[in-house]
Scaffold this motif. Structure first.
Motif, mmCIF file in Angstrom:
data_model
loop_
_atom_site.group_PDB
_atom_site.id
_atom_site.type_symbol
_atom_site.label_atom_id
_atom_site.label_comp_id
_atom_site.label_asym_id
_atom_site.label_seq_id
_atom_site.Cartn_x
_atom_site.Cartn_y
_atom_site.Cartn_z
ATOM 1 N N ILE A 222 0.868 -1.179 0.000
ATOM 2 C CA ILE A 222 0.000 0.000 0.000
ATOM 3 C C ILE A 222 0.902 1.224 0.000
ATOM 4 C CG2 ILE A 222 -1.833 1.253 1.205
ATOM 5 C CD1 ILE A 222 -2.522 -1.385 2.639
ATOM 6 N N THR A 223 0.696 2.134 -0.939
ATOM 7 C CA THR A 223 1.529 3.332 -0.991
ATOM 8 C C THR A 223 1.064 4.341 0.056
ATOM 9 O OG1 THR A 223 0.132 4.258 -2.739
ATOM 10 C CG2 THR A 223 2.104 3.068 -3.424
ATOM 11 N N ALA A 224 2.036 5.059 0.628
ATOM 12 C CA ALA A 224 1.762 6.058 1.666
ATOM 13 C C ALA A 224 2.566 7.314 1.361
ATOM 14 C CB ALA A 224 2.119 5.514 3.043
ATOM 15 N N GLU A 225 2.051 8.452 1.735
ATOM 16 C CA GLU A 225 2.734 9.699 1.402
ATOM 17 C C GLU A 225 3.502 10.302 2.572
ATOM 18 O OE1 GLU A 225 -1.144 12.640 1.958
ATOM 19 O OE2 GLU A 225 -0.612 11.881 -0.022
ATOM 20 N N SER A 226 3.333 9.751 3.788
ATOM 21 C CA SER A 226 4.030 10.299 4.957
ATOM 22 C C SER A 226 3.942 9.304 6.111
ATOM 23 C CB SER A 226 3.398 11.627 5.385
ATOM 24 O OG SER A 226 2.057 11.413 5.832
ATOM 25 N N LYS A 368 -0.862 -4.590 -5.505
ATOM 26 C CA LYS A 368 -1.125 -3.246 -4.984
ATOM 27 C C LYS A 368 -2.539 -3.186 -4.406
ATOM 28 C CE LYS A 368 -0.928 1.677 -6.069
ATOM 29 N NZ LYS A 368 -0.630 2.698 -7.099
ATOM 30 N N ARG A 369 -2.656 -2.472 -3.278
ATOM 31 C CA ARG A 369 -3.943 -2.382 -2.598
ATOM 32 C C ARG A 369 -4.207 -0.943 -2.176
ATOM 33 N NH1 ARG A 369 -5.358 -5.984 2.788
ATOM 34 N NH2 ARG A 369 -7.394 -5.066 3.296
ATOM 35 N N HIS A 379 1.506 7.380 -5.525
ATOM 36 C CA HIS A 379 1.059 6.125 -6.128
ATOM 37 C C HIS A 379 2.205 5.352 -6.757
ATOM 38 C CE1 HIS A 379 -2.875 7.851 -5.492
ATOM 39 N NE2 HIS A 379 -2.571 8.867 -6.279
ATOM 40 N N GLY A 380 3.434 5.682 -6.384
ATOM 41 C CA GLY A 380 4.581 5.052 -7.007
ATOM 42 C C GLY A 380 5.220 6.012 -7.999
#
Length: 438
Positions: A222-226, A368-369, A379-380
């Protein structure tokens, strides 16, 4: 059947009482070789039964030795206190119908008390390298009596900086008759060098290539921004995912303690485990977690190796591990013994290259989730077109007199969001250090 492996009848009786009827693949292949007295190097996946594969042959040898030869004959070296305690418990289970005793030599416990235990001459010692070396230097451990030496998770001991200690211990056990190395990964160059110098005409058993080490575990990211976004994702997963027990891994104890405070403030019932906890705290934490009084364990890589806790079916990498081998060991806490597991990695922009390298190392792609209501802005890396000629632009002719050289074409500016090239793992699964950009 274990009876077909020609183990001592007292061991077969214990196995029958424990309802161990069919040996695992690593046990089928390793035990007969170990019973022959051959040196052995085994690489097999986590949860495959490696502990019994070296404990049972050692117990068999001890039961068949002459009574007059009563001495400390077997030494098992492990990287962590938790793994030492787990292996000691296994020895006690398998040796329940024998006279054989095992003692632990680990940090965090009294040195004098351990020396007193050694004077009682236990047949087997399970030890961590640092404390064991202290006893050897104090002449309280009879290293020259050791006949069977086992190094379990030797690659992890090297990662922890025990290379010199291991060499000193191996040298002290100069009269050993057999040496066994077991691990879930192949390790790196230093381990190969130690293997070559340590083992005499060994049998090598590679039971699982690295791409199969986690085949029973579903892997997602899971992508995260912080960091704050990661905390939100973690809280959602712990509140909504279906699991019996979960382990959340961080790279540092500071991050583990910080998450512990945040999750407790949100009424999550969690434990925290890392190297700064004293031995009694670590023991109580693992006991309560294994008994199920709390379902979530926050941990550094101190819990990534060797621990076999029933019911762990979810592993979350809050921080992406720094090597492929460490990733394999972390997710190896779930999906054990054929059971299904789920591993989820939370990926910030600085983690993307590490994750890509792990995927190449495992030869697997993670799914990806996106969690409902928690989709972030990252998002990558963006896909950038390969460099080439611009479409629809005619090249100007050079009209300068005297055949002047053409001016070099101006290079297009590199987009600020262009990703750096993915890090490439070396053969030991470790990503290289990144060079600072000018």
């Amino acid at each position: 059947m274990f009876a077909e492996l020609w183990l001592h009848e007292r061991l077969l009786k214990a196995l029958a009482e424990l309802e161990f009827s069919e040996p695992t693949e690593v046990q089928k292949q390793a035990i007969p070789v170990a019973l022959q007295g051959r040196d052995l190097r085994v690489t097999a996946q986590t949860g495959s039964g490696k502990t019994a594969a070296f404990v049972l042959p050692i117990l068999h040898h001890l039961l068949n030795q002459e009574e007059s030869a009563h001495a400390t004959r077997a030494l098992i070296i492990v990287p962590t206190r938790e793994l030492a305690r787990q292996i000691t418990d296994e020895i006690e289970r398998f040796a329940r119908f024998t006279f054989i005793k095992a003692t632990m030599l680990i940090g965090g416990e009294g040195f004098r008390e351990q020396a007193a235990e050694l004077r009682r001459v236990p047949e087997i010692i399970v030890a961590t390298p640092g404390r064991l070396l202290e006893h050897i230097e104090a002449a309280s451990f009879p290293a020259k009596e050791v006949r069977w030496l086992v190094l379990d998770e030797a690659d992890r001991m090297l990662d922890l900086g025990f290379a010199d200690a291991m060499q000193s211990i191996i040298k002290a056990c100069e009269l050993r008759e057999q040496t066994l190395l077991f691990s879930a990964t192949t390790g790196g160059r230093v381990l190969r060098e130690i293997t070559q110098s340590l083992l005499h005409e060994p049998v090598h058993l590679m039971l699982n290539p690295v791409s199969q080490l986690s085949e029973s575990t579903r892997q997602e990211f899971i992508t995260a921004e912080s960091f704050a976004h990661k905390e939100q994702l973690l809280a959602w997963l712990l509140a909504n995912e279906t699991y019996r027990k979960a382990i959340v891994f961080t790279n540092t104890r500071i991050a583990a303690d910080k998450l512990y405070g945040r999750l407790r403030a949100q009424d999550f019932r969690v434990f925290v485990l890392h190297g700064e906890k004293d031995q009694q705290e670590r023991k109580q934490t693992l006991l309560r977690f294994s008994q199920g009084s709390e379902r979530v364990l926050l941990a550094t890589d101190v819990a990534a190796r060797g621990l076999d806790i029933e019911g762990v079916d979810l592993v979350i990498n809050f921080d992406m591990p720094r090597s492929g081998d460490e990733y394999v060991h972390r997710i190896g806490r779930t999906g054990r013994s054929g059971n299904e597991g789920l591993a989820i990695s939370l990926i910030e922009h600085l983690d993307w290259n590490l994750m890509s390298s792990v995927q190449r190392y495992l030869k697997q792609e993670f799914e990806k989730r996106v969690l409902p209501g928690l989709k972030g802005g990252y998002h990558g890396p963006k896909k950038v077109k390969s460099s080439g000629k611009a479409v629809g632009v005619k090249k100007k002719k050079n009209t300068a007199k005297g055949g002047a050289k053409k001016k070099a074409a101006k290079k297009p500016n590199r987009p600020r969001s262009a990703p750096s090239k993915p890090a490439v793992f070396s053969d030991d699964g470790h990503a290289p250090l990144r060079k600072k950009q000018p």
